[in-house]
Design an enzyme around this catalytic site. Sequence first.
Site, PDB file in Angstrom:
ATOM      1  N   SER A 137       4.553 -11.922 -27.574  1.00 47.04           N
ATOM      2  CA  SER A 137       3.284 -12.565 -27.876  1.00 47.04           C
ATOM      3  C   SER A 137       2.233 -12.252 -26.824  1.00 47.04           C
ATOM      4  O   SER A 137       2.510 -12.339 -25.621  1.00 47.04           O
ATOM      5  CB  SER A 137       3.504 -14.084 -27.959  1.00 47.04           C
ATOM      6  OG  SER A 137       2.286 -14.792 -27.992  1.00 47.04           O
TER       7      SER A 137
ATOM      8  N   HIS B 274       5.778 -15.153 -24.136  1.00 48.51           N
ATOM      9  CA  HIS B 274       4.327 -15.064 -24.272  1.00 48.51           C
ATOM     10  C   HIS B 274       3.722 -14.400 -23.047  1.00 48.51           C
ATOM     11  O   HIS B 274       4.063 -14.739 -21.906  1.00 48.51           O
ATOM     12  CB  HIS B 274       3.704 -16.449 -24.462  1.00 48.51           C
ATOM     13  CG  HIS B 274       2.205 -16.416 -24.558  1.00 48.51           C
ATOM     14  ND1 HIS B 274       1.546 -15.738 -25.563  1.00 48.51           N
ATOM     15  CD2 HIS B 274       1.231 -16.933 -23.761  1.00 48.51           C
ATOM     16  CE1 HIS B 274       0.247 -15.866 -25.404  1.00 48.51           C
ATOM     17  NE2 HIS B 274       0.031 -16.576 -24.309  1.00 48.51           N
ATOM     18  N   SER B 275       2.832 -13.434 -23.267  1.00 46.05           N
ATOM     19  CA  SER B 275       2.112 -12.730 -22.217  1.00 46.05           C
ATOM     20  C   SER B 275       3.118 -12.110 -21.237  1.00 46.05           C
ATOM     21  O   SER B 275       3.939 -11.300 -21.643  1.00 46.05           O
ATOM     22  CB  SER B 275       1.146 -13.696 -21.525  1.00 46.05           C
ATOM     23  OG  SER B 275       0.165 -13.002 -20.801  1.00 46.05           O
ATOM     24  N   MET B 276       3.102 -12.474 -19.965  1.00 48.24           N
ATOM     25  CA  MET B 276       4.101 -11.933 -19.032  1.00 48.24           C
ATOM     26  C   MET B 276       5.511 -12.164 -19.547  1.00 48.24           C
ATOM     27  O   MET B 276       6.404 -11.321 -19.361  1.00 48.24           O
ATOM     28  CB  MET B 276       3.931 -12.578 -17.654  1.00 48.24           C
ATOM     29  CG  MET B 276       4.902 -12.062 -16.595  1.00 48.24           C
ATOM     30  SD  MET B 276       4.799 -12.913 -14.996  1.00 48.24           S
ATOM     31  CE  MET B 276       5.880 -14.318 -15.312  1.00 48.24           C
TER      32      MET B 276
END
Length: 280
Positions: free
Chosen positions: A136, A108-110
């Site tokens: 994500s 997710h994200s990073m």
Amino acid sequence: MSAHPALPVPAAGGYGSSWRSSPWIRCWSPRPAARFRLVCLPHAGGGASAYRPWLALLPPEVELLAVQYPGREDRFQDPLVDDMEELVTQIADALVSALDRPYAMFGHSMGSAVAWELAHELRRRGAPGPRRLFVSGREAPGTVTAGEVHRRTDAVLCRELERLGGTSLEVLADDGLRPVVLGYIRNDYRLIETYRPAPRAPLSCPVAVFTGESDPELTPGSAARGAGGWADLTTARAEVRTFPGGHFYLNGRRREVVAALLRRLDPSLAENGQRWPSTP
């Protein structure tokens, strides 16, 4: 879909069980007979515990492994890492011994960028690749505009965290906790904002892009254009799945997210979703 047989475990020096004692990997509910492993990579400032609630939603056929970045939670005293290559190298060192059966990665994200880099590093080592890559809340590496939040004041960093959500406002308001938390969050922002992906041949696994409908980091519009750039990074299919919510949509839609993931990993896992207990 038929069960994917577990890969044979090579002799010592190959894929063993050293990952179970690694500080980089958390496995709260060992499932030695699991057909699949799901490797989860946290967001900037996040820890492995973000994925612990997923345990109750996963069937016995799936064993959850969550990566624990240093400098937080139970690794609070471990030195921070602010370089993507170093981070991925150390994760790969720990994870490679867990690849004795089919697996997928979710970031997710990073964590999406970390997962992508990790897939390439594992391929470089000749290790098995993921059955599927789930990314994500972030556009593809190389398409994201570089930021400088890590260079800004604590006040600016706090406003960024409030904008995205997912960080306790009570923690940010606590004069004792705030400097500690902002220390490793700033480190992660430095890592991802200074990260410049090297050109590589595309992966060969399908990529599923998950996003929140009001996520400022990966809007449905940008996701619709070539799956947020991810479609160019694989020779297989790339698809987009949008959920209600913002950047941390997965917290409020945990059950839906896990169900969507299981359907893509193996439809039989979701079809039999009522057969396992609600606690791991």
